[in-house]
Design a protein around this motif. Structure first.
Motif, PDB file in Angstrom:
ATOM      1  N   GLY A  24       0.819  -1.198   0.000  1.00  0.00           N
ATOM      2  CA  GLY A  24       0.000   0.000   0.000  1.00  0.00           C
ATOM      3  C   GLY A  24       0.855   1.250   0.000  1.00  0.00           C
ATOM      4  N   THR A  25       0.192   2.380  -0.247  1.00  0.00           N
ATOM      5  CA  THR A  25       0.855   3.674  -0.286  1.00  0.00           C
ATOM      6  C   THR A  25       0.094   4.644   0.607  1.00  0.00           C
ATOM      7  OG1 THR A  25       1.500   3.234  -2.571  1.00  0.00           O
ATOM      8  CG2 THR A  25       1.710   5.505  -1.805  1.00  0.00           C
ATOM      9  N   LEU A  26       0.817   5.337   1.461  1.00  0.00           N
ATOM     10  CA  LEU A  26       0.256   6.370   2.330  1.00  0.00           C
ATOM     11  C   LEU A  26       0.694   7.710   1.768  1.00  0.00           C
ATOM     12  CD1 LEU A  26      -1.215   7.112   4.988  1.00  0.00           C
ATOM     13  CD2 LEU A  26       0.996   6.879   6.137  1.00  0.00           C
ATOM     14  N   ILE A  27      -0.291   8.549   1.407  1.00  0.00           N
ATOM     15  CA  ILE A  27      -0.005   9.813   0.730  1.00  0.00           C
ATOM     16  C   ILE A  27      -0.554  10.961   1.572  1.00  0.00           C
ATOM     17  CG2 ILE A  27      -0.349  11.169  -1.374  1.00  0.00           C
ATOM     18  CD1 ILE A  27      -1.059   8.332  -2.670  1.00  0.00           C
ATOM     19  N   GLU A 141      -7.928  -7.994   8.283  1.00  0.00           N
ATOM     20  CA  GLU A 141      -7.672  -6.614   7.847  1.00  0.00           C
ATOM     21  C   GLU A 141      -6.251  -6.160   8.216  1.00  0.00           C
ATOM     22  OE1 GLU A 141      -9.717  -5.033   5.997  1.00  0.00           O
ATOM     23  OE2 GLU A 141     -11.638  -6.008   6.306  1.00  0.00           O
ATOM     24  N   LYS A 142      -5.296  -7.090   8.176  1.00  0.00           N
ATOM     25  CA  LYS A 142      -3.933  -6.774   8.631  1.00  0.00           C
ATOM     26  C   LYS A 142      -3.280  -5.654   7.823  1.00  0.00           C
ATOM     27  CE  LYS A 142      -1.689 -10.365   5.951  1.00  0.00           C
ATOM     28  NZ  LYS A 142      -0.988 -11.629   5.990  1.00  0.00           N
ATOM     29  N   GLU A 143      -3.549  -5.560   6.520  1.00  0.00           N
ATOM     30  CA  GLU A 143      -2.913  -4.525   5.708  1.00  0.00           C
ATOM     31  C   GLU A 143      -3.367  -3.129   6.130  1.00  0.00           C
ATOM     32  OE1 GLU A 143      -4.290  -7.240   4.222  1.00  0.00           O
ATOM     33  OE2 GLU A 143      -2.546  -8.251   3.345  1.00  0.00           O
ATOM     34  N   ILE A 144      -4.658  -2.973   6.445  1.00  0.00           N
ATOM     35  CA  ILE A 144      -5.163  -1.670   6.894  1.00  0.00           C
ATOM     36  C   ILE A 144      -4.540  -1.318   8.234  1.00  0.00           C
ATOM     37  CG2 ILE A 144      -7.196  -0.378   7.645  1.00  0.00           C
ATOM     38  CD1 ILE A 144      -8.815  -1.975   5.586  1.00  0.00           C
TER      39      ILE A 144
END
Length: 164
Positions: A24-27, A141-144
């Motif tokens: 994932g990407t956090l922007i 929901e580990k990725e979130i």
């Protein structure tokens, strides 16, 4: 146990990878705000401060709130999730000074992930190494939760530098 790497090229965009696979990407929208967008393989989420002082931060999918977090009086970040209408609680905390790290733990104190920051002096950007537990790896929901932990680390770092 799984290892993740977090890299940032400009302190506004953070990419989380497992080996070469993008998780994932956090922007962030700007340096001085906690508003952000979280992009994952098939989903986008918004991260927004709420309330008069903006001390509670919500992660939303559309208008649906999936989790909230806030820093408590002793510097720990309390996370409440609402995945599949089930409420769960977690603590995200800083530990150490010289070998600093962040830990995400469940309500029983079981460590779910350890995040080690690494300041790249040449660019003044933080990168992170994340190790998750076998229990964490079973979460639906580990990725979130992983991406939210990254936002919590950045939130903690900015709150501590603002207080200096």
């Amino acid at each position: 146990m799984t290892e993740y790497q977090v890299k940032s090229n400009d302190s506004l965009v953070f990419e989380v990878r497992n080996n070469e696979t993008l998780i994932g990407t956090l922007i962030y929208k700007s340096w001085f705000k906690f508003n952000a967008e979280l992009e994952m393989l098939h989903s986008k989420y918004q991260i927004e401060p709420k309330g008069f002082w903006g001390t509670t931060i919500e992660l939303k999918e559309g208008e649906k709130i999936l989790l909230k977090f806030r820093m408590n009086w002793n510097g720990e970040i309390v996370i409440q999730t609402y995945f599949n209408e089930i409420k769960s609680g977690y603590i995200f905390k800083h530990r150490g000074i010289f070998k600093e790290s962040f830990v995400l733990a469940d309500q029983n104190g079981t460590e779910l992930l350890v995040m080690k920051p690494d300041l790249k002096w040449s660019t003044l950007h933080y990168e992170y190494q994340i190790t998750t537990s076998d229990i964490f790896d079973t979460f639906f929901e580990k990725e979130i939760l992983l991406m939210t932990s990254l936002h919590c680390a950045n939130y903690y770092m900015s709150m501590m530098t603002a207080g200096m």
